[in-house]
Design an enzyme around this catalytic site. Structure first.
Site, PDB file in Angstrom:
ATOM      1  N   CYS A  80       0.831  -1.212   0.000  1.00 46.57           N
ATOM      2  CA  CYS A  80       0.000   0.000   0.000  1.00 46.57           C
ATOM      3  C   CYS A  80       0.862   1.256   0.000  1.00 46.57           C
ATOM      4  CB  CYS A  80      -0.913  -0.042   1.226  1.00 46.57           C
ATOM      5  SG  CYS A  80      -1.786   1.496   1.564  1.00 46.57           S
ATOM      6  N   CYS A  83      -0.053   3.855   2.688  1.00 49.98           N
ATOM      7  CA  CYS A  83       0.367   3.377   4.018  1.00 49.98           C
ATOM      8  C   CYS A  83       1.815   3.755   4.293  1.00 49.98           C
ATOM      9  CB  CYS A  83       0.227   1.854   4.109  1.00 49.98           C
ATOM     10  SG  CYS A  83      -1.462   1.248   3.914  1.00 49.98           S
TER      11      CYS A  83
END
Length: 157
Positions: A80, A83
């Protein structure tokens, strides 16, 4: 090298420190990882790292649900991109609180059960928990001011 090992021991977990001495043995030698002067440092109190990776459901219960501190739970994934941006920002916001809040990191690919249990359908998802109760949450990236505000709301007055 030994100081880095000691530092790593302190940040991993205080419960890992015990009177036993870690050593390496071979047929011809036996060597201690910590020399006697460093052993005394290992038994001295060290500040527990307020940011930690969750290992399993039992670890989550012990370190998050039963925590005396409020906890931010960062549900993330290695793949991600957002993230990877949010993680360091969260750690910075938590560090500013000087031990008044902890941060648990949960990789959703390793701990799908926790992600399902807390209704995580997208990453990054951050959940604020105090006394085992969910206080607030958000999905996506926030800037530093928004994160500071979120953390301050979790800590309370």
């Amino acid at each position: 090298m030994a100081l880095m090992l000691l530092r790593r021991v302190c940040t991993v977990s205080l419960r890992d420190l015990s009177p036993r001495v870690l050593s390496v043995s071979s047929a011809s030698t036996s060597q201690s990882f910590l020399s006697p002067p460093l052993l005394s440092l290992a038994s001295a109190p060290c500040r527990r790292n307020v940011s930690f990776n969750i290992q399993d459901h039992e670890d989550f219960t012990e370190r998050v649900i039963n925590s005396q501190l409020p906890v931010l739970i960062d549900f993330h994934a290695q793949w991600c991109g957002p993230c990877k941006i949010l993680g360091p920002r969260l750690e910075k916001a938590v560090a500013k609180q000087k031990g008044r809040v902890a941060m648990a990191k949960v990789d959703i690919d390793e701990h799908t059960d926790l992600a399902i249990e807390y209704g995580v359908s997208a990453v990054p998802t951050v959940i604020a928990m105090r006394g085992g109760d969910v206080i607030d949450q958000f999905v996506g990236i926030k800037d530093e001011d928004q994160l500071d505000s979120f953390v301050n709301k979790l800590i309370g007055p």
